[in-house]
Design an enzyme around this catalytic site. Sequence first.
Site: not given
Lengths: 177, 177, 177
Positions: B10-11, B13-15, B36, B51, B53, B87
């Site tokens: 996905g793009g 900030r697309s979740g 990574t 992320h 946290l 991720d």
Amino acid sequence: MSNRIVLVTGGARSGKSRFSEGLVLQSEGNPFYIATCPVLDDETADRVRRHRLRREAANWTTIEEERNLVGAVRLAAAEDAGAVLIDCLTLWINNLLFEDPGLSEDGMARKAEELVAALREGPPVCVLVINEVGLGIVPESPLSRRFRDLSGRCAQIVAAAADEVYFTVAGIAKRIK
Amino acid sequence: MSNRIVLVTGGARSGKSRFSEGLVLQSEGNPFYIATCPVLDDETADRVRRHRLRREAANWTTIEEERNLVGAVRLAAAEDAGAVLIDCLTLWINNLLFEDPGLSEDGMARKAEELVAALREGPPVCVLVINEVGLGIVPESPLSRRFRDLSGRCAQIVAAAADEVYFTVAGIAKRIK
Amino acid sequence: MSNRIVLVTGGARSGKSRFSEGLVLQSEGNPFYIATCPVLDDETADRVRRHRLRREAANWTTIEEERNLVGAVRLAAAEDAGAVLIDCLTLWINNLLFEDPGLSEDGMARKAEELVAALREGPPVCVLVINEVGLGIVPESPLSRRFRDLSGRCAQIVAAAADEVYFTVAGIAKRIK
């Protein structure tokens, strides 16, 4: 009986060409390929060569045509093509814009409509590939914005006329029409 | 019994991350996270911290690995991970390209195939995140084009091996395979 | 009875506005249009003029508002709009960022939540258009990256609150929520 027009859109390296070739090879009759790609640099040359090798192994007839797609579609039909793959509209638009940097959206629309008319009189199966280029940040250069707008307009016109439209992501083609 | 491999594309900030974390947390066993991301600037550091946290609150085990994902997947399996989230592949490719600017598509393909082989011997659930970066205008810099091509090639290889593929838009994940 | 909130996302020239206008015109009552677009150059002016002509032919009431969308939505509701089209959030975010280049993601999120609250008290049908801009290569300029992040964050918040979300490609709108 009308023929079948298919548009395949998607991002770079998303598997558009491979999926489109599969559609043509599943069709009856001789497969034709209309290449719109002017080979200008090594990077492109390499990509074109790999695509070509894939097709030569499967006995495609290739027509190289940078701008006159109406003529190329008619030629394929006259030579009794069973199915034709136009790969890709993105380079066609790029070539038109290179020839005429002032090409307007309405001018693009007319050319796309002429192409659609030729496709309707064309081979039994017509598959067209286009890159989706409008999902990033607004390009800084006016020419890039123009290209993006022409591309989107062209895609809409061909999609409206198509019997099937696919959107490819990560090598997966989803039918959206 | 084979394990479950999931690709989430996905793009920006697309979740993607949030959806992927959810998949891992719905799985049985200990959640592992393979990061990574080399932290090079404040902008990235801030994103990474947020992320992290989110994950620390849920007792994830984190493995930081910029390039050797095969080793990281094996480590997670050896430590009895129930599910692992990688991720993201985008930064992995970026790190590989930074180390070797001449990395070819075929070289990328080999690395992606090696990763797929490791995933198949990996934890019961393997979720991989990648950014779709090929849907904008052709980048002007050759390195950006190379990156885009490697990314698309990698995504196709992992998607072909995956049991499930999702495409996220505006926080909504649609299954496309 | 609650009202209906619809988000339409997609690329440049993908048919977002036309599809969104159709949704509003299919709704009962007076159609309202909230234009967020500051007309800064000829290119934009031309696009705006064409969109406006399409709407004037169908008796839309237009509200021009670059930043205060909460106020514009309330005004539309007070004037008894049957349906309102906000076209588009992308320019709204752009205008907010132009006014305050330091706008953070959390600040954006607050504004998006305020908008959502206003929409829930708004006209019976609220249709919002946003450009998906996160599917290309990472932009080189920090401001472009910030814009892309704010846009994605805003899209997620409005999509989460929406009853329907559509993604448009080549003039084809697919419902994704």
